[in-house]
Design a protein around this motif. Sequence first.
Motif, mmCIF file in Angstrom:
data_model
loop_
_atom_site.group_PDB
_atom_site.id
_atom_site.type_symbol
_atom_site.label_atom_id
_atom_site.label_comp_id
_atom_site.label_asym_id
_atom_site.label_seq_id
_atom_site.Cartn_x
_atom_site.Cartn_y
_atom_site.Cartn_z
ATOM 1 N N LYS A 47 0.859 -1.192 0.000
ATOM 2 C CA LYS A 47 0.000 0.000 0.000
ATOM 3 C C LYS A 47 0.886 1.231 0.000
ATOM 4 C CE LYS A 47 -3.595 2.712 0.660
ATOM 5 N NZ LYS A 47 -3.482 3.791 -0.278
ATOM 6 N N ILE A 48 0.735 2.046 -1.020
ATOM 7 C CA ILE A 48 1.495 3.288 -1.161
ATOM 8 C C ILE A 48 0.638 4.437 -0.630
ATOM 9 C CG2 ILE A 48 2.640 4.847 -2.789
ATOM 10 C CD1 ILE A 48 3.964 2.065 -2.572
ATOM 11 N N LYS A 49 1.260 5.313 0.153
ATOM 12 C CA LYS A 49 0.556 6.480 0.687
ATOM 13 C C LYS A 49 0.005 7.313 -0.474
ATOM 14 C CE LYS A 49 3.941 6.611 4.383
ATOM 15 N NZ LYS A 49 5.205 7.201 4.803
ATOM 16 N N ASP A 50 -1.237 7.758 -0.344
ATOM 17 C CA ASP A 50 -1.882 8.616 -1.346
ATOM 18 C C ASP A 50 -1.928 7.977 -2.733
ATOM 19 O OD1 ASP A 50 -2.243 10.646 0.590
ATOM 20 O OD2 ASP A 50 -0.193 11.351 0.248
ATOM 21 N N GLN A 51 -2.040 6.676 -2.770
ATOM 22 C CA GLN A 51 -2.152 5.977 -4.051
ATOM 23 C C GLN A 51 -3.189 4.869 -3.882
ATOM 24 O OE1 GLN A 51 1.609 5.286 -6.133
ATOM 25 N NE2 GLN A 51 0.876 3.246 -6.687
ATOM 26 N N GLU A 52 -4.163 4.826 -4.756
ATOM 27 C CA GLU A 52 -5.282 3.885 -4.621
ATOM 28 C C GLU A 52 -4.873 2.440 -4.918
ATOM 29 O OE1 GLU A 52 -9.095 3.370 -3.379
ATOM 30 O OE2 GLU A 52 -8.102 5.307 -3.536
ATOM 31 N N LYS A 53 -4.202 2.223 -6.032
ATOM 32 C CA LYS A 53 -3.900 0.867 -6.496
ATOM 33 C C LYS A 53 -2.789 0.229 -5.651
ATOM 34 C CE LYS A 53 -2.740 -1.722 -10.619
ATOM 35 N NZ LYS A 53 -2.320 -1.669 -12.001
ATOM 36 N N LEU A 54 -3.055 -1.004 -5.203
ATOM 37 C CA LEU A 54 -2.049 -1.768 -4.473
ATOM 38 C C LEU A 54 -1.035 -2.358 -5.448
ATOM 39 C CD1 LEU A 54 -4.351 -3.772 -2.025
ATOM 40 C CD2 LEU A 54 -2.956 -1.770 -1.486
ATOM 41 N N ILE A 55 0.192 -2.495 -4.998
ATOM 42 C CA ILE A 55 1.237 -3.122 -5.808
ATOM 43 C C ILE A 55 1.342 -4.572 -5.358
ATOM 44 C CG2 ILE A 55 3.687 -3.147 -6.362
ATOM 45 C CD1 ILE A 55 3.649 -0.124 -5.699
ATOM 46 N N LYS A 56 1.328 -5.491 -6.297
ATOM 47 C CA LYS A 56 1.421 -6.911 -5.979
ATOM 48 C C LYS A 56 2.810 -7.422 -6.349
ATOM 49 C CE LYS A 56 -3.464 -7.543 -6.332
ATOM 50 N NZ LYS A 56 -4.425 -8.530 -6.057
ATOM 51 N N LEU A 57 3.447 -8.057 -5.362
ATOM 52 C CA LEU A 57 4.775 -8.633 -5.547
ATOM 53 C C LEU A 57 4.745 -10.082 -5.067
ATOM 54 C CD1 LEU A 57 6.891 -5.744 -3.947
ATOM 55 C CD2 LEU A 57 6.466 -6.114 -6.387
ATOM 56 N N SER A 58 5.653 -10.893 -5.559
ATOM 57 C CA SER A 58 5.778 -12.252 -5.043
ATOM 58 C C SER A 58 7.246 -12.671 -5.097
ATOM 59 C CB SER A 58 4.906 -13.232 -5.834
ATOM 60 O OG SER A 58 5.357 -13.323 -7.163
ATOM 61 N N ARG A 59 7.544 -13.692 -4.301
ATOM 62 C CA ARG A 59 8.920 -14.172 -4.218
ATOM 63 C C ARG A 59 8.889 -15.662 -3.902
ATOM 64 N NH1 ARG A 59 14.242 -12.367 -5.150
ATOM 65 N NH2 ARG A 59 15.581 -13.769 -3.996
ATOM 66 N N PHE A 60 9.593 -16.455 -4.715
ATOM 67 C CA PHE A 60 9.763 -17.862 -4.410
ATOM 68 C C PHE A 60 10.806 -17.971 -3.313
ATOM 69 C CE2 PHE A 60 12.009 -21.902 -4.960
ATOM 70 C CZ PHE A 60 10.942 -22.774 -4.775
ATOM 71 N N ILE A 61 10.473 -18.666 -2.244
ATOM 72 C CA ILE A 61 11.362 -18.789 -1.098
ATOM 73 C C ILE A 61 12.041 -20.157 -1.151
ATOM 74 C CG2 ILE A 61 11.543 -18.743 1.416
ATOM 75 C CD1 ILE A 61 10.650 -16.056 0.155
ATOM 76 N N ASN A 62 13.302 -20.151 -1.517
ATOM 77 C CA ASN A 62 14.092 -21.377 -1.443
ATOM 78 C C ASN A 62 14.871 -21.347 -0.130
ATOM 79 O OD1 ASN A 62 15.666 -19.227 -2.447
ATOM 80 N ND2 ASN A 62 17.208 -20.653 -3.166
ATOM 81 N N LEU A 63 15.274 -22.491 0.343
ATOM 82 C CA LEU A 63 15.915 -22.581 1.649
ATOM 83 C C LEU A 63 17.399 -22.879 1.503
ATOM 84 C CD1 LEU A 63 13.132 -24.600 3.479
ATOM 85 C CD2 LEU A 63 13.473 -22.120 3.399
ATOM 86 N N SER A 64 18.189 -22.155 2.272
ATOM 87 C CA SER A 64 19.637 -22.297 2.260
ATOM 88 C C SER A 64 20.121 -22.604 3.674
ATOM 89 C CB SER A 64 20.275 -20.989 1.771
ATOM 90 O OG SER A 64 21.656 -20.992 2.005
ATOM 91 N N GLU A 65 21.138 -23.400 3.767
ATOM 92 C CA GLU A 65 21.719 -23.732 5.070
ATOM 93 C C GLU A 65 22.403 -22.527 5.707
ATOM 94 O OE1 GLU A 65 21.930 -26.917 6.669
ATOM 95 O OE2 GLU A 65 20.508 -27.665 5.189
ATOM 96 N N THR A 66 22.984 -21.662 4.884
ATOM 97 C CA THR A 66 23.879 -20.629 5.431
ATOM 98 C C THR A 66 23.611 -19.230 4.913
ATOM 99 O OG1 THR A 66 25.488 -21.094 3.683
ATOM 100 C CG2 THR A 66 25.771 -22.284 5.759
ATOM 101 N N GLY A 67 22.382 -18.920 4.576
ATOM 102 C CA GLY A 67 22.090 -17.572 4.095
ATOM 103 C C GLY A 67 22.379 -16.537 5.186
ATOM 104 N N GLU A 68 22.706 -15.345 4.762
ATOM 105 C CA GLU A 68 23.000 -14.269 5.722
ATOM 106 C C GLU A 68 21.768 -13.427 5.956
ATOM 107 O OE1 GLU A 68 26.560 -12.141 5.356
ATOM 108 O OE2 GLU A 68 27.629 -13.795 4.423
ATOM 109 N N LYS A 69 21.676 -12.890 7.151
ATOM 110 C CA LYS A 69 20.534 -12.043 7.473
ATOM 111 C C LYS A 69 20.630 -10.737 6.695
ATOM 112 C CE LYS A 69 19.781 -14.225 11.831
ATOM 113 N NZ LYS A 69 19.829 -14.210 13.258
ATOM 114 N N LEU A 70 19.497 -10.312 6.145
ATOM 115 C CA LEU A 70 19.452 -9.088 5.355
ATOM 116 C C LEU A 70 19.518 -7.858 6.247
ATOM 117 C CD1 LEU A 70 16.608 -10.237 2.961
ATOM 118 C CD2 LEU A 70 19.070 -10.244 2.489
ATOM 119 N N ILE A 71 18.876 -7.956 7.412
ATOM 120 C CA ILE A 71 18.870 -6.888 8.408
ATOM 121 C C ILE A 71 19.082 -7.566 9.757
ATOM 122 C CG2 ILE A 71 17.510 -5.094 9.547
ATOM 123 C CD1 ILE A 71 15.853 -4.854 7.001
ATOM 124 N N ASP A 72 20.024 -7.069 10.531
ATOM 125 C CA ASP A 72 20.257 -7.668 11.847
ATOM 126 C C ASP A 72 19.289 -7.128 12.880
ATOM 127 O OD1 ASP A 72 22.360 -9.368 11.196
ATOM 128 O OD2 ASP A 72 23.786 -7.721 11.257
#
Length: 178
Positions: free
Chosen positions: A153-178
Motif C-alpha cells: 500500500k502506497i501512501k496517497d495511491q489507490e492501487k495496491l502493488i502486488k509482488l511475489s517471491r519464491f522462497i528457497n531454503l539455504s543452510e547458510t544464508g546471511e541475514k538481510l537486516i540484523d
Amino acid sequence: MTVEQVIELIKILIWPIIALVVYLTNIRRFKSIFNSLESRIKSGSELEFQGFKVGVALSLPEAKQNEDITDEHLALIHSSWRYQRKDKEFGKRMFGIQVIVQGQISALDRIEYVKYKLDASYPNPVQKKYDRTRNFELKELAWGTSTIRAEVKIKDQEKLIKLSRFINLSETGEKLID
C-alpha cells in the motif's frame, strides 16, 4: 639440483613470496579493504575502479515525486538459514526466513504498509508490516519452499502493488537486516 634448476625455482617462487610478504606486512589494510568491499557488495552497492565493477547496482528505477509507484520500483528479496533449535519442536529440519522490500529510498519512503500472504499452513498466514526502518521485514520459520505474495500500500495511491517471491531454503544464508 643444478644451479640452473635453483635459479628457475627462485624465478617461479619470487613473486608469490613478495606478494605474501607485502600482504603480511599490510594485513590490517588488506582486511579493511576486503571488509569494505564485502559490506558494499552485501548492501547492493556497486563499486567501480578503473572500469572494473564489483557488486550489483540496484537496478530498480528512482520514483519521481509525482509518479505512481509500481512493481517496477519495488522487489521482494529474501534470505534463509538453518534454525536447528526448532527442529525438535516441529519434528522437521527448520529454517529461518527473512523477506524485505527492496527499492530506491524515494519509493520505500512512500510505502504505508506491506501485507504478506504466506502459505495457508502457517498459523498467521496474513501479516501486515509497517516498519520502514526495517524495510517492512517479515521473519518466519519454514520447513519447505513456498511462494510469498505481498500487497504493498502506497501512501496517497489507490492501487495496491502486488509482488511475489519464491522462497528457497539455504543452510547458510546471511541475514538481510540484523
